[in-house]
Design an enzyme around this catalytic site. Structure first.
Site, mmCIF file in Angstrom:
data_model
loop_
_atom_site.group_PDB
_atom_site.id
_atom_site.type_symbol
_atom_site.label_atom_id
_atom_site.label_comp_id
_atom_site.label_asym_id
_atom_site.label_seq_id
_atom_site.Cartn_x
_atom_site.Cartn_y
_atom_site.Cartn_z
ATOM 1 N N CYS A 98 0.823 -1.203 0.000
ATOM 2 C CA CYS A 98 0.000 0.000 0.000
ATOM 3 C C CYS A 98 0.866 1.266 0.000
ATOM 4 C CB CYS A 98 -0.887 0.008 1.246
ATOM 5 S SG CYS A 98 0.062 0.074 2.778
ATOM 6 N N ALA A 151 3.305 1.654 2.824
ATOM 7 C CA ALA A 151 4.522 0.860 2.614
ATOM 8 C C ALA A 151 5.476 1.607 1.681
ATOM 9 C CB ALA A 151 4.171 -0.508 2.044
ATOM 10 N N ARG A 200 13.113 -3.836 6.055
ATOM 11 C CA ARG A 200 13.672 -3.505 4.727
ATOM 12 C C ARG A 200 15.190 -3.551 4.684
ATOM 13 N NH1 ARG A 200 12.116 -2.183 -0.358
ATOM 14 N NH2 ARG A 200 13.173 -0.190 -0.232
ATOM 15 N N HIS A 232 5.129 6.337 -2.879
ATOM 16 C CA HIS A 232 6.399 6.947 -3.275
ATOM 17 C C HIS A 232 6.164 8.386 -3.719
ATOM 18 C CE1 HIS A 232 7.285 2.598 -4.750
ATOM 19 N NE2 HIS A 232 7.639 2.700 -3.493
#
Lengths: 513, 500
Positions: free
Chosen positions: B72, B75, B106, B205
């Site tokens: 999503c 994230a 990550r 992003h």
């Protein structure tokens, strides 16, 4: 040049090579604008003080490094314990990616679940269309016997009603009318994963039991294990014990095979789990036992409502807790506890006696889910240890009261403190100001081990950085042996490390301990 | 070291037909647009030849109930763009889960004293309760910011990463951030990355990039003396140390990396970025937005590059050097020559062990194309690839990398990926944690291509050696040969080779 084809260095050694150390030092100096070293050191030392601890424990809003997850994770885990059941989580899709990753990282196994993939338009108009299309796709693609629906917080905030949505979907032939689609509302802003487990299991029981006639089958027992990262080892061990007692029982929710499928060339999306026929029949059981009370409060209420006797435990681990479980089972079923089990018990006690000198008086900090912390504190006290700090981020005031009662029952609990609702950044202060010998928790505890030097024993979900521990039982007498050995290994490894300096401390580097 | 090969497009077309036949009609119609077989394309110019066309639809909503692998917007923002900025505290604002599941996953490596001056591997959450949903969470957020200031005074800023409920209940995180930033004299950035926004991580992003533009740039007087060879590395998240293995090369060719976005980054590195001469962008998908902005607003040129595998590293280093002129170009040739023996030795060691092995990839928004040549440098063949959250421009770029007949799958579903892998039976699959165990159960070697399977770095020359080692140990482990019980007759799998 540090790298060579003969001896390939990966991240751990590579960046300790002089070229990289210099590069990173220059990066920091020239580009990072860091705080002066002295200020960093001063602050680090300040975080070890009582003054910092008081500020830290006085926090009201901020949560740092909590030891809990959200409800739908528990619901997805619960659904994985039923025959050919696909979890369908209604709401945003990213959540489902997270639950699947989280479970896979712990179990090192596939974890399947689907999402209704709601986006902005669904936020405005509701997610009915997503449910209707989603159920049809899941049913056709993944050939489940049952689809268990839970919710993300998005669907909860906009107020989607699962019951009517599922009815609508059936009206539109997404799945056949008689296909089983139990559901549970699992808002992430209420409770934690243990509550999600509770309401999903309850939802499944209600789905199959509602309106059905109950004919009590005397002496038969349902067992609900609760959210358990060690279900693979535990459920199998408990079944072995119950079989030895010739008990007639049903596990309600059993993910031990689902999260432990063999590697033989075939990917099994579904494996094991409680059969749907057995869930239906379980209505007739005389009693339902919960192995983890805080995972099953609502479910047990429901079991009582349908007329079953209930009893609950706190993760039966160690001597007395296992005794109680077996005696309860014996009392309900009328079956005696066989001699073989008494011998097993004796072997655990024997092992504890052999090692008691290494365990007596050791101080522990324990954190995790409420039932687990209760169980570990109790076992630690059986070994003569002191559970100095008992912390459950998802612990309630009722849990706190139960813990205090437990601790008051033993002289080894007199200095123990109970910390409901606190997180692991609070634990950090506790460990600095009132240090202990050992920390029992999960992988997140490794940061506490690094910062405070307290050796960490991983016995609680999730364990990401050690492999296969969950394949071994912690419950029962056999499980007690495993826990005992794990604690002892940690103690001996540390002692060996501390006494291994040649010509300095190695006079104590004893061959026999 | 480029390989010439063609893939079995007929088989791949048949596999697509087979999976589509299993969907309800409506879903089949939608999924059809995301699956294709790469076809030979037109020869193209300087950027390398376009060897194929990947004609799929992308960046559109996932179908409900099919087991998309996507995440999503949260994230994409907290997990990818903002999370690695190490000297800021990133608040997962909302219920506890999102922050919990993404905590430390990550592998964005950094150096610092965690909890004191850096906060990367920590989970800060507002742990929303029912009352916060009912009455709103703005007051709570104010208190959280104050408590962070008290307990973590060396933080250089904060970000507020909105989870789903925030946008639904109408909280004003912007106002809280603005007021508290003023009060504490700190950068506080509200990011509207609620998980229901957009169709995947990708919009996260974009939102995260926009938040940098709106809440970081031009907010402080940045004292910084710019030099002629200053570059920013954009879109390298330092997974397993990738950015460090890249930085060392850029410094060796004479450049000054003044900011790394955002692996191992400090806020200072973000703030001064507009003063650099060139933005070097690795992960185009997650950070092209801010590069375009810096180009338009500050005149900072940007250039894509690829540091996976020696062929791409060499080409990229030369392309970067060309931008700076003869002095840098000369140094670059020396650097390439310096590492050539390492490359030759790694290829000599591993290529014979890997030659001809087939690979299927399914990753995020960059690696499904970027890593292809690294495999080919080892003599391996890419038979299928696809993205979780690519856009059309990514698939265009993919054409530079894949061969005719390659199976292409966008936003693949669990069902499709399983069937494709079963049908193709590649020698290796590179994808994520959710895909790892199903694939391994089938007896097919697997490497996680998001986290480098807890290894890395894979960027740069140092990283290539590790990559080659890891691919070899995955494929040539003896376990694949043990799957079948000897009393059950079936064809043997795997072909182990002892490590050298």
């Amino acid at each position: 040049m540090p790298q060579s084809a003969e001896k390939i260095l990966d991240h751990a050694p590579l960046f300790r090579e002089p070229e990289y150390r210099q590069m990173l030092a220059e990066k920091k100096l020239n580009f990072e604008c860091p705080h002066p070293d002295q200020i960093v050191t001063d602050q680090r030392e300040f975080t070890k003080t009582w003054e910092y601890r008081e500020m830290n424990l006085a926090r009201e809003a901020l949560v740092v490094n909590p030891a809990k997850a959200c409800q739908p994770l528990g619901a997805v885990f619960a659904a994985a314990g039923f025959e050919r059941t696909m979890s369908f989580v209604h709401g945003s899709q990213g959540c489902v990616a997270y639950y699947r990753s989280h479970l896979s990282r712990h179990f090192k196994e596939p974890a399947s679940a689907v999402s209704s993939s709601m986006t902005e338009d669904a936020a405005v108009f509701g997610g009915l269309k997503n449910m209707v299309d989603g159920l049809a796709n899941t049913y056709q693609l993944y050939d489940p016997k049952m689809i268990a629906v839970s919710t993300t917080c998005m669907a909860e905030v906009i107020g989607d009603d699962l019951h009517s949505f599922i009815e609508n979907a059936k009206d539109e032939n997404s799945v056949p009318r008689d296909f089983d689609v139990p559901f549970a509302h699992t808002p992430a802003f209420v409770g934690s994963h243990v509550d999600g487990y509770d309401v999903m299991v309850k939802g499944i029981l209600e789905h199959f039991w509602k309106g059905q006639e109950r004919t009590e089958a005397g002496g038969t027992i349902n067992i609900i294990p609760g959210f358990d990262g060690f279900c693979v080892g535990n459920n199998r061990e408990l079944k072995r014990l119950l079989d030895l007692m010739s008990l007639s029982y049903t596990f309600i929710q059993d993910a031990s095979d689902q999260f432990d499928t063999p590697s033989d060339g075939e990917y099994r999306m579904y494996d094991g789990g409680t059969k749907i026929e057995d869930v239906k029949k379980a209505l007739n059981a005389e009693a339902t036992l919960s192995l983890q009370y805080y995972n099953t409060r609502k479910t047990l209420d429901y079991c009582r409502e349908v007329g079953q006797a209930t009893a609950s435990f706190h993760y039966p681990l160690g001597v007395q807790a296992t005794d109680e479980l077996l005696m309860k089972v014996s009392a309900i079923s009328g079956n005696e506890i066989p001699e073989t089990i008494r011998l097993e018990r004796g072997r655990l006690v024997d092992a504890m006696a052999d090692s008691q000198s290494w365990l007596h008086g050791k101080k522990y900090a324990i954190y995790g889910d409420p039932d687990f912390v209760y169980a570990m504190a109790r076992f630690v006290m059986e070994t003569g240890g002191e559970p100095t700090h008992c912390l459950a981020t998802n612990g309630t005031s009722a849990w706190q009261a139960e813990m205090k009662e437990l601790l008051a029952s033993s002289p080894f609990g007199k200095d123990a403190q109970v910390w409901p609702g606190k997180d692991l950044w609070a634990m950090r202060s506790l460990l600095f100001t009132e240090p202990v010998d050992l920390l029992i928790g999960n992988s997140y505890g490794k940061y506490l081990e690094r910062d405070t030097g307290t050796p960490l024993i991983r016995l609680m979900f999730p364990i990401f950085d050690r492999h296969h521990h969950h394949r071994f039982a912690l419950m029962g007498y056999q499980g007690g042996l495993r826990v005992l050995t794990t604690i002892l290994d940690k103690i001996f490894d540390k002692l060996d490390r501390e006494t291994s300096e040649t010509g300095v401390t190695d006079y104590s580097y004893d061959l026999t301990r | 070291m480029s390989l010439e090969y063609e893939n079995d497009g007929t088989l791949h077309a048949k596999l697509i037909e087979e999976v589509l036949s299993q969907y309800p009609d409506k879903a089949a119609k939608r999924r059809k647009k995301h699956l294709s077989v790469a076809k030979s394309g037109d020869e193209a110019g300087e950027e390398g030849e376009v060897v194929s066309e990947c004609d799929v639809k992308s960046n559109i909503k996932s179908i409900p109930g099919v087991m998309t692998i996507r995440g999503c917007a949260y994230a994409g923002s907290k997990g990818v763009v903002w999370g690695p900025i190490k000297d800021m505290v990133h608040i997962s604002h909302g219920p506890v889960g999102c922050g919990q599941y993404s905590w430390s996953q990550r592998r964005n490596y950094y150096v610092g004293t965690t909890g004191i001056d850096t906060f990367g591997t920590m989970q800060f959450t507002s742990d929303f309760q029912e009352k916060d949903i009912v009455f709103g969470g703005d007051k709570k957020l104010e208190q959280i910011i104050d408590e962070i200031e008290g307990l973590f005074p060396l933080n250089n800023g904060m970000s507020v990463q909105s989870e789903c409920p925030i946008g639904l209940i109408g909280d004003d995180t912007e106002a809280v951030s603005r007021n508290k930033a003023k009060e504490h004299g700190k950068t506080i950035v509200p990011v509207r990355c609620e998980g229901f926004r957009g169709v995947s991580q990708s919009l996260g992003h974009h939102i995260a990039n926009d938040a940098i533009r709106d809440w970081v740039f031009e907010k402080k007087d940045v004292e910084f003396e710019a030099g002629p060879y200053d570059v920013n590395v954009i879109g390298d998240y330092n997974i397993g140390g990738d950015a460090w293995a890249s930085r060392i090369l850029l410094e060796e060719i004479g450049l000054r990396v003044v900011g790394n976005w955002s692996g191992d980054a400090t806020l200072a590195e973000i703030e001064r970025a507009p003063k650099a001469k060139l933005n070097l962008i690795h992960c185009y998908r997650s950070m092209n937005y801010i590069c375009r902005h810096m180009d338009e607003k500050y005149g900072v040129a940007w250039m894509e590059y690829n540091f996976f595998g020696p062929s791409q590293i060499e080409a990229s280093l030369r392309k970067i050097a060309r931008h700076f002129g003869p002095e840098i170009e000369e140094k670059t040739e020396k650097v390439i020559a310096k590492y050539r023996p390492l490359v030759d030795a790694v290829v000599a060691k591993y290529r014979p062990r890997l030659e001809g092995n087939t690979v299927m990839l399914y990753v995020g928004g960059l690696r499904p194309r970027h890593v292809i040549t690294a495999y080919e440098d080892l003599g391996m063949v890419i038979v299928g690839t696809g993205y979780e959250f690519a856009h059309n421009d990514d698939y265009q770029r993919t054409g530079h990398y894949v061969r005719n007949g390659t199976l292409i799958y966008d936003d693949v579903t669990g069902y499709e990926l399983e069937k494709f892998i079963e049908g193709v039976r590649p020698n290796l699959v590179g994808s994520g944690i959710k895909e790892k165990y199903p694939v391994q159960k089938m007896g097919i070697p697997f490497r996680q291509m998001h986290s480098w399977d807890y290894s890395g770095p894979y960027h740069g020359y140092d990283g290539f050696a590790i990559f080659a080692r890891d691919v070899d140990l995955a494929i040539n482990n003896p376990v694949w040969g043990l799957y079948d019980a000897p009393w059950k007759k079936s064809p043997s799998r795997g072909r182990a080779m002892a490590a050298e």
